[in-house]
Design an enzyme around this catalytic site. Structure first.
Site, short mmCIF file in Angstrom:
data_model
loop_
_atom_site.label_atom_id
_atom_site.label_comp_id
_atom_site.label_asym_id
_atom_site.label_seq_id
_atom_site.Cartn_x
_atom_site.Cartn_y
_atom_site.Cartn_z
N ARG A 126 -16.71 -12.94 0.31
CA ARG A 126 -15.66 -12.13 1.13
C ARG A 126 -16.06 -10.50 1.18
NH1 ARG A 126 -10.07 -10.04 1.38
NH2 ARG A 126 -9.53 -10.03 3.46
N ASP A 152 0.82 -1.30 0.01
CA ASP A 152 0.00 0.01 0.07
C ASP A 152 0.91 1.30 -0.08
OD1 ASP A 152 -2.39 -1.41 0.12
OD2 ASP A 152 -2.35 -1.63 2.29
#
Length: 331
Positions: free
Chosen positions: A265, A200
């Site tokens: 999910r 990230d």
């Protein structure tokens, strides 16, 4: 820039690795030390007793489930993601794909209010759910960063959190939906890939998912470790900006999500980022004659531009590494 080699497909059981789980109700100095150790060893840990209420988490989850249950034609009204809005399978602008659909929103309340009109039949309810969740996880994010500052014995303990609290911060929130897979034949560690290997770019990421597995982190030795899902805790990831500010002491962990479950999910990520004009460089306390600065200074806007210009799995920080001749890579 040299693209990273494909990661070896090697899986190790989580219990053998011992992913750090930090109880935020412990003694403050103990928590600070645990956070620093986890970030420099793994770049990742889980937190329990985090203070974000089940009600706030539940409201955003309900909104996410409701949106992704809509017909495709309805969801498309909130897209295409450029980068904000609704996206399906396309990740970024450079050809990366995954078995998922998502909503990406800037955390600015005005932006959320405007986007909610194309996302929800009740925009006010959606906006309130998103804003309340952001407020809760932003506070958690800043608390973790300030504890990290204490654990690193920094003179200014708020040097990281101050960027995220800034009114002009560039933080974003993302809700990913990985559809259920039909005819699942056992667990396949090689895929299908829901969201490919990456780090990230921001300072810190706070992730919460439902009870469906899929998240994996990569250790220093290349082993991929599955992270057991627990809807009551949060996963915390060190981002590229934090690795640069700590001069490589904190690791920006590489991770991915598989989409290989018979149950859908849903994950919700808060990416804590500085303002676009904020400068990122190793802190003075992190630099010494034994460990000189590893990175050239860069603005968050400059780094964000680099992130959007590369493939998902590329190592963005390599573009800003200090080198012997002092040259800086042109983007």
């Amino acid at each position: 820039m040299v693209a990273p080699s494909p990661s070896p497909i090697r899986i190790k059981k989580t219990k053998a690795v011992g992913i750090p789980v930090i109880d935020l109700s412990l003694n403050r100095s103990a928590i600070a030390e645990l956070i620093v150790n986890a970030c420099q060893d793994y770049g990742f840990f889980k937190v329990v007793n985090h203070g974000v209420s089940k009600e706030i988490i539940g409201r955003l989850e309900v909104e996410g489930v409701s949106f992704f249950a809509k017909p495709s034609s309805e969801k498309q009204k909130a897209g295409p993601a450029g980068p904000f809005g609704y996206g399906c399978k396309n990740i970024g602008f450079n050809g990366d794909m995954g078995e998922l659909e998502y909503l990406l929103l800037h955390t600015n309340p005005v932006s959320i209010s405007e986007r909610s009109k194309s996302i929800s039949n009740d925009p006010t309810k959606f906006s309130c759910a998103v804003n309340d969740y952001i407020e809760g996880v932003r506070e958690l994010c800043c608390e973790i960063l300030e504890l990290m500052g204490e654990g690193l014995w920094l003179q200014d303990k708020t040097v990281f959190s101050r960027m995220i609290r800034d009114v002009d911060n560039d933080s974003v929130i993302r809700v990913n939906h990985y559809p259920a897979v039909k005819d699942v034949k056992g667990w396949d560690p090689c895929g299908p890939i829901g969201f490919g290997e990456h780090s990230d770019p921001q300072i810190l990421t706070i992730l919460r998912s439902n009870d469906v597995p899929g998240l994996q982190i990569r250790l220093r030795d290349g082993l991929w470790v599955p992270v057991p899902p627990d809807p009551t805790d949060f996963c915390v990831f060190v981002g590229d900006a934090l690795e640069a500010m700590t001069n490589g002491r904190m690791i920006s962990v590489r991770h991915r999500a598989l989409a290989n479950s018979a149950k859908a999910r849903l994950s919700m990520m808060y990416f804590g980022a500085p303002p676009l004009n904020a400068w990122i460089s190793p802190l003075p306390e992190m630099v010494s004659s034994q460990k000189p600065s590893l990175y050239n200074p860069f603005s968050w806007g400059e780094y964000k531009k680099a992130a959007y210009s590369l493939r998902l799995g590329d190592s963005r920080l390599d573009l800003f590494k200090a080198n012997t001749n002092g040259d800086k890579v042109e983007l």
